[in-house]
Design an enzyme around this catalytic site. Sequence first.
Site, PDB file in Angstrom:
ATOM      1  N   LYS A 106      28.320  21.508 -61.855  1.00 20.58           N
ATOM      2  CA  LYS A 106      28.064  20.633 -60.860  1.00 20.58           C
ATOM      3  C   LYS A 106      27.963  19.014 -61.657  1.00 20.58           C
ATOM      4  O   LYS A 106      27.349  18.415 -62.153  1.00 20.58           O
ATOM      5  CB  LYS A 106      27.439  20.658 -60.378  1.00 20.58           C
ATOM      6  CG  LYS A 106      26.804  19.980 -58.578  1.00 20.58           C
ATOM      7  CD  LYS A 106      25.895  20.286 -57.797  1.00 20.58           C
ATOM      8  CE  LYS A 106      25.793  19.191 -56.684  1.00 20.58           C
ATOM      9  NZ  LYS A 106      24.711  19.789 -55.712  1.00 20.58           N
ATOM     10  N   ASN A 124      44.290  22.521 -48.934  1.00 23.98           N
ATOM     11  CA  ASN A 124      44.416  22.041 -47.725  1.00 23.98           C
ATOM     12  C   ASN A 124      44.159  23.017 -46.570  1.00 23.98           C
ATOM     13  O   ASN A 124      43.198  23.562 -46.805  1.00 23.98           O
ATOM     14  CB  ASN A 124      45.900  22.121 -48.107  1.00 23.98           C
ATOM     15  CG  ASN A 124      46.535  22.859 -48.306  1.00 23.98           C
ATOM     16  OD1 ASN A 124      46.576  23.941 -47.936  1.00 23.98           O
ATOM     17  ND2 ASN A 124      46.736  23.028 -49.572  1.00 23.98           N
TER      18      ASN A 124
END
Length: 407
Positions: free
Chosen positions: A289, A210
């Site tokens: 990944k 955030n």
Amino acid sequence: MKGKTIILGITGGIAAYKGAALCSKLVQAGFDVHVIMTEGACQFITPLTLQTLSRNPVYTDTFDERDPSVVSHIDLADRADLVLVAPATANTIAKMANGLADDMLSTTLLAATCPIIVAPAMNVHMYDHPAVIRNIQLLAERSVRFIEPETGQLACGYVAKGRLAEPESIVAFVSDMMREGAHKPLAGKKVLITAGGTIERLDPVRYLTNDSSGKMGFALAASARDSGAEVTLVMGRTSELPPDGVALVRVESAQEMLEAVLERYAQTDLVIKSAAVADYRPVFRADKKIKKSGERLVLELEKTTDILQTLGELKTKQYLIGFAAETGDLDRYAMDKLQRKHCDLIVGNDVSQAGAGFNSDTNIIRIYDKAGIVESLPLMSKLETARRILAVAAERMAHLESGKEVR
């Protein structure tokens, strides 16, 4: 502040013009102000102006000895209760960090044993330069206190961080620091504060997070430290440097923050949960990944453990303060959160308001207890906001310890 001697060091940046207002306000607050100006500062404002406002001679030259019975820079350093450098240029900060003494101000700073406060002012790229950041860190480790520059219009034309804090804010900071030396309402208390945002990883290179910068939590930690508390700061991802003089515990995920807080909870007197903790985390975290494939990627999320609610349920002697960042209907959501999570206080802010959101240097808050709004604060710096929150908490904790009813 009567009877307190302050040295005001003014260095060679365009913000030196604010030195006149700052000097005047310090005198009005009762300080005996002695001004030292660098050669660069004299290019922006005259010593006569500061002499008139301070009602004391202004020092500009190390070798301009006016009283044969004393050495001026040693005498000033010995008499000072505090040294304030405002504005402080990158050059002066570098001199302080490296112990250089080639003018009246830097020589006096090297001789000073009293508290030192520095208010930087410079171009944003200069302020963010690794050398300047390291010099500030080094000085902070030596207990030099900093008043962060503000974000706004700079003389170079940029709109960014680097503008000298307003004289009123600087005087308030200095006055509070002087008062704190005599009165420390949280002396002997153990305070735990969480700050910043947590990270929930999708794979080794991607994560959910955030916009929390950690600024509010850092301001709270600095204020609690100045109030005499033993402070532990549990910090997630942040964009700022943490304050000096507090114990740091670095975490990444919501689970790590929960474990760090619970490990210390039993020995803590006051907990302030100002961190922005992720409500959800990925059910599956890839070891490698995730490669791009197809037009869409569907993520399955699961709830994280609610740290504030867990602390509320486990609370024994602890005084618990939570934060509620909302985008509307603040009173209703804040009161609901306070009751559901068994908090003593909730600090609510509407992050959709200008100046009250993430990453800003200011805040607009309301403090709630079980009866409703305790205090509604206007737009002010996060440090001033933190001081007010801590003052309310300290007063209420003292009432609880004495058995008196909180009014």
